[in-house]
Design a protein around this motif. Structure first.
Motif, PDB file in Angstrom:
ATOM      1  N   UNK A   1    -164.110  42.730  79.819  1.00  0.00           N
ATOM      2  CA  UNK A   1    -163.414  41.944  78.791  1.00  0.00           C
ATOM      3  C   UNK A   1    -161.921  41.910  79.082  1.00  0.00           C
ATOM      4  N   UNK A   2    -161.277  40.884  78.584  1.00  0.00           N
ATOM      5  CA  UNK A   2    -159.847  40.731  78.802  1.00  0.00           C
ATOM      6  C   UNK A   2    -159.112  40.500  77.481  1.00  0.00           C
ATOM      7  N   UNK A   3    -159.804  40.852  76.385  1.00  0.00           N
ATOM      8  CA  UNK A   3    -159.214  40.618  75.065  1.00  0.00           C
ATOM      9  C   UNK A   3    -159.362  41.904  74.249  1.00  0.00           C
TER      10      UNK A   3
ATOM     11  N   UNK B   1    -155.073  39.771  76.776  1.00  0.00           N
ATOM     12  CA  UNK B   1    -154.747  39.238  75.443  1.00  0.00           C
ATOM     13  C   UNK B   1    -154.849  40.380  74.434  1.00  0.00           C
ATOM     14  N   UNK B   2    -153.772  40.607  73.675  1.00  0.00           N
ATOM     15  CA  UNK B   2    -153.772  41.721  72.719  1.00  0.00           C
ATOM     16  C   UNK B   2    -153.505  41.206  71.305  1.00  0.00           C
ATOM     17  N   UNK B   3    -154.265  41.715  70.358  1.00  0.00           N
ATOM     18  CA  UNK B   3    -154.128  41.277  68.958  1.00  0.00           C
ATOM     19  C   UNK B   3    -154.014  42.484  68.031  1.00  0.00           C
TER      20      UNK B   3
ATOM     21  N   UNK C   1    -148.662  45.915  78.932  1.00  0.00           N
ATOM     22  CA  UNK C   1    -149.943  45.777  79.641  1.00  0.00           C
ATOM     23  C   UNK C   1    -150.376  44.322  79.651  1.00  0.00           C
ATOM     24  N   UNK C   2    -150.136  43.650  78.540  1.00  0.00           N
ATOM     25  CA  UNK C   2    -150.572  42.263  78.435  1.00  0.00           C
ATOM     26  C   UNK C   2    -149.774  41.380  79.400  1.00  0.00           C
TER      27      UNK C   2
ATOM     28  N   UNK D   1    -147.213  52.106  70.548  1.00  0.00           N
ATOM     29  CA  UNK D   1    -148.518  51.556  70.937  1.00  0.00           C
ATOM     30  C   UNK D   1    -148.410  50.039  71.124  1.00  0.00           C
ATOM     31  N   UNK D   2    -147.740  49.379  70.180  1.00  0.00           N
ATOM     32  CA  UNK D   2    -147.603  47.913  70.271  1.00  0.00           C
ATOM     33  C   UNK D   2    -146.793  47.510  71.504  1.00  0.00           C
ATOM     34  N   UNK D   3    -145.695  48.242  71.751  1.00  0.00           N
ATOM     35  CA  UNK D   3    -144.845  47.903  72.914  1.00  0.00           C
ATOM     36  C   UNK D   3    -145.605  48.093  74.225  1.00  0.00           C
ATOM     37  N   UNK D   4    -146.284  49.246  74.341  1.00  0.00           N
ATOM     38  CA  UNK D   4    -147.006  49.542  75.586  1.00  0.00           C
ATOM     39  C   UNK D   4    -148.103  48.504  75.832  1.00  0.00           C
ATOM     40  N   UNK D   5    -148.734  48.075  74.751  1.00  0.00           N
ATOM     41  CA  UNK D   5    -149.796  47.072  74.920  1.00  0.00           C
ATOM     42  C   UNK D   5    -149.225  45.708  75.289  1.00  0.00           C
TER      43      UNK D   5
END
Ligand code: KG4
Ligand code: ZN
Length: 331
Positions: A259-261, A288-290, A281-282, A274-278
């Motif tokens: 998966x890529x989402x 794709x990160x949500x 990564x994105x 966590x949000x910044x690191x993701x």
């Protein structure tokens, strides 16, 4: 179809009105402050506070959404898991209102509510996706193929990530709930002063363990004078290790499911590191990160109203029983 959602699984009384056509019309959350002086949630006090607040909050939320009881087509409430007295308070009010207003009611699993909270974002994810659910009670990786089609890939064998944040915060004297306070203090920490372990990342598998990391923090704290800078440095090292661990397991699960989402939800999804690191990564991997909107990371009524709507709109509903279960498996 317009749904009233009620969340009372722990120490937040959350209300919301979700409309199938217009989306979220109103929401309000009352966070019980009474527990702060005890350093943790006192179940009996939580139940009593829910009972005190529920009806005034229902009235407030109906007014804010410009709805009268006749406009409500169904009621969704959290039926578990959580504190049994707190759940019963919400379930009893939800079931009674549904009976009085002659509309269907449906019990929603608290973790499914968290899982679908990112759907309340103006830019929601589409299926399929990998979900990382990180709250005070759960840490779980779930493969999501569609509504109700969930496969648990791994979970914490001991403490949940949020619970570990709260316990380390307590060791540092940061009050309750300490997760957000620890994250704030970590911003002043010195990178590299301490290196904490990334538990269970050297072995295969998608389970987590945060209890050893917590003990490592305790041992580090015991060897310090614990100045303000020490506290910030321990916070930094703990947060860095906990978030790294989550990210390593996410990468592994994405690969395993091809998966890529990725969807991250639950209280810890409010964590900025966590949000910044993701986001990084994105950018690097085209992932794709949500996330849920900030207001719907921690417990809230909107995620319950939204989830209940999905099922009630399909014609599903519960019988007249008041449903509440302290333990309720998910996926
Ligand atoms: O989802 P939630 O409101 O309740 C449960 O279902 O458990 O999650 C609450 C958890 C708490 O452990 C809290 O410390 C943690 O989420 N939390 C955070 C942050 N904001 C909330 N942890 C780390 N960083 C944050 N910014
Ligand atoms: Zn929760």
């Amino acid at each position: 179809m317009r749904i009233l959602g009620i969340e009372t699984s722990c120490d937040e009384t959350g209300l919301a009105v979700f409309d199938g056509q217009s989306g979220l019309l109103a929401h309000n959350t009352y966070s019980q402050e009474i527990h702060q002086k005890y350093g943790g949630v006192v179940p009996e006090l939580a139940s009593r506070d829910h009972i005190r607040k529920l009806i005034p909050l229902v009235e407030e939320c109906l007014a804010a959404s410009n709805s009268s009881p006749e406009d409500i087509d169904g009621i969704a409430y959290t039926h578990g898991p959580g504190l049994i007295g707190a759940l019963l308070a919400g379930a009893s009010v939800a079931r009674s209102l549904a009976y009085a207003w002659d509309v269907p009611a449906i019990g929603v699993h608290h973790m499914e509510g968290h899982l679908l909270a990112p759907m309340l974002d103006p830019n929601p994810p589409s299926y399929p996706f990998l979900a990382l659910l990180v709250s005070g009670g759960h840490t779980m990786l779930v493969e999501v193929k569609g509504l109700g089609d969930y496969r648990r890939l791994g979970e914490s064998v001991d403490d949940a990530a949020g619970e570990a944040f709260d316990k380390v915060a307590k060791m540092l004297g940061l009050g309750y709930p300490g997760g957000p306070a620890l994250a704030k203090l970590a911003l002043k920490g010195t990178p590299g002063r301490f290196t904490f372990p990334r538990p269970m990342t050297n072995q295969p598998g998608l389970d987590f363990s945060f209890s050893g990391l917590k003990t490592f923090a305790l041992n580090t704290i015991n060897g310090l004078e614990l100045t303000d800078q020490d506290k910030a440095d321990v916070s930094y090292a703990f947060e860095e290790a906990a978030i790294d661990t989550l990210l390593i397991k996410c990468q592994r699960a994405l690969k395993a499911c091809n998966l890529n989402r990725l969807v991250v939800a639950g209280g810890v999804s409010a964590n900025l590191r966590l949000r910044e690191q993701l986001q990084l990564m994105s950018q690097k991997q085209g992932l794709e990160v949500f996330f849920p909107p900030m207001a719907f990371c921690t417990d809230n009524g909107a995620m319950i109203a939204y989830t209940g709507y999905q099922y009630l709109a399909q014609g599903m509903k519960d019988n007249l029983d008041i449903q509440a279960k302290a333990r309720l498996p998910f996926a």
